[in-house]
Design an enzyme around this catalytic site. Structure first.
Site, PDB file in Angstrom:
ATOM      1  N   GLU A  34     -12.466   3.341  -1.453  1.00  0.00           N
ATOM      2  CA  GLU A  34     -12.521   3.935  -0.025  1.00  0.00           C
ATOM      3  C   GLU A  34     -13.435   4.650   0.138  1.00  0.00           C
ATOM      4  O   GLU A  34     -14.106   5.378  -0.611  1.00  0.00           O
ATOM      5  CB  GLU A  34     -11.204   4.654   0.152  1.00  0.00           C
ATOM      6  CG  GLU A  34      -9.777   3.872   0.003  1.00  0.00           C
ATOM      7  CD  GLU A  34      -9.690   2.969   0.906  1.00  0.00           C
ATOM      8  OE1 GLU A  34     -10.247   2.935   2.138  1.00  0.00           O
ATOM      9  OE2 GLU A  34      -8.734   2.252   1.107  1.00  0.00           O
TER      10      GLU A  34
ATOM     11  N   ARG B 184      -5.948  -7.856  10.995  1.00  0.00           N
ATOM     12  CA  ARG B 184      -7.494  -8.223  10.818  1.00  0.00           C
ATOM     13  C   ARG B 184      -7.586  -9.363  10.374  1.00  0.00           C
ATOM     14  O   ARG B 184      -6.675  -9.969   9.481  1.00  0.00           O
ATOM     15  CB  ARG B 184      -7.811  -7.231   9.752  1.00  0.00           C
ATOM     16  CG  ARG B 184      -8.055  -5.849  10.133  1.00  0.00           C
ATOM     17  CD  ARG B 184      -8.297  -4.754   9.025  1.00  0.00           C
ATOM     18  NE  ARG B 184      -7.453  -4.717   7.651  1.00  0.00           N
ATOM     19  CZ  ARG B 184      -7.578  -4.064   6.725  1.00  0.00           C
ATOM     20  NH1 ARG B 184      -8.465  -3.163   6.634  1.00  0.00           N
ATOM     21  NH2 ARG B 184      -6.902  -4.276   5.629  1.00  0.00           N
TER      22      ARG B 184
ATOM     23  N   ARG C 239     -11.412  -8.312   7.415  1.00  0.00           N
ATOM     24  CA  ARG C 239     -11.341  -7.841   5.968  1.00  0.00           C
ATOM     25  C   ARG C 239     -11.458  -8.930   4.892  1.00  0.00           C
ATOM     26  O   ARG C 239     -10.898 -10.200   5.047  1.00  0.00           O
ATOM     27  CB  ARG C 239      -9.561  -7.587   5.650  1.00  0.00           C
ATOM     28  CG  ARG C 239      -9.134  -7.045   4.301  1.00  0.00           C
ATOM     29  CD  ARG C 239      -9.884  -5.672   3.908  1.00  0.00           C
ATOM     30  NE  ARG C 239      -9.363  -5.081   2.810  1.00  0.00           N
ATOM     31  CZ  ARG C 239      -9.728  -5.461   1.705  1.00  0.00           C
ATOM     32  NH1 ARG C 239     -10.435  -6.430   1.306  1.00  0.00           N
ATOM     33  NH2 ARG C 239      -9.037  -4.717   0.592  1.00  0.00           N
TER      34      ARG C 239
END
Length: 273
Positions: free
Chosen positions: A83, A125, A75
């Site tokens: 999104e 992440r 990330r």
């Protein structure tokens, strides 16, 4: 010291042991590369970045998340892109554009990572600033093109200044989201249950400061405010200095019944107008 191409490659493998000395490289008339710990008139000193590990980008999930060849899901730090459509989430304006740019730029290419204070997020992440082989920082490039906005999570502040500078460039040039009506500023008094979702730019006049046991609020009104995260409040100037000012706040809105609060973590989330 060996100077042939074959032995030069062997030399490069030993570079961690030779970092106290410069390593020179040159190309002869036959196009062969040579390496040595001393140079000639045509040699140049190699710019060696010790300890850098390169990874192949296997997949681009969206504009700020990628999968690497070693299985790491990364990330991007310091930014947020709209999104793309997925399980339990709808597509946002600009999401596919950011993903397409990142895919064209990185997919099946090599990158290296730089971390910050926090190494992983709650989804396990890897959190990182992502660089190409020629040291182009992709986090900054996404912001500079208006494909991403700056999204600061203290204590991860390593590249705060270049990220904010890139956003200033994109905003002035009205690139990407800065030109899209979907992200136009919205007056605080117009915020309601039908339009509060997603990343917002809310404008208004700060009328008061309110404090509770857990949060501090800059109030546009009794129903709309800016919520300053407790762990970040020390990064801000005294909150009373905002009272009487017209501001634009950028971030996500949390709704509780008919009350709305834009959550902020860094002073850069609030722009004086």
């Amino acid at each position: 010291m060996m100077k042939s191409t074959k032995h030069g490659l062997w030399l490069l493998a030993l570079l961690p042991a030779l970092l106290h000395a410069d390593v020179y490289q040159w190309t002869d008339q036959q196009g062969r590369h040579h390496y040595a710990d001393h140079g000639n008139e045509n040699a140049k000193v190699l710019n060696i970045d010790p300890g850098v590990a390169f990874f192949r980008v296997e997949k681009v999930f969206d504009g700020d998340t990628i999968l690497l060849s070693d299985g790491q899901k990364v990330r991007f730090l310091g930014i947020n892109t709209p999104e793309v459509a997925g399980r339990n989430k709808s597509a946002e304006v600009g999401g596919e554009q950011a993903k397409a740019w990142l895919k064209d730029k990185l997919e099946h290419r090599k990158v290296f990572l730089q971390g910050d204070v926090e190494k992983q997020d709650k989804y396990q992440r890897t959190l990182a600033y992502v660089f190409t082989e020629d040291k182009e920082q992709i986090n900054v490039e996404l912001v500079k093109r208006g494909l991403a906005t700056v999204n600061i999570y203290p204590p991860n502040l390593k590249y705060l200044e270049p990220l904010l500078a890139a956003q200033h460039i994109a905003e002035l040039a009205k690139l990407g989201i800065w030109a899209d009506e979907a992200y136009a500023p919205l007056a605080a008094e117009l915020l309601d249950e039908n339009n509060y979702q997603g990343w917002k730019r809310i404008t208004g006049h700060i009328r008061a400061v309110k404090r509770t046991a857990k949060h501090s609020y800059l109030q546009f009104s009794d129903t709309v405010s800016i919520s300053v995260e407790p762990m970040s409040v020390d990064l801000f100037p005294p909150l009373e200095t905002y009272v009487g000012k017209d501001v634009e706040v950028r971030g996500w809105v949390k709704r509780s019944k008919q009350r709305f609060a834009v959550q902020v973590r860094h002073p850069a989330d609030i722009v004086l107008r």
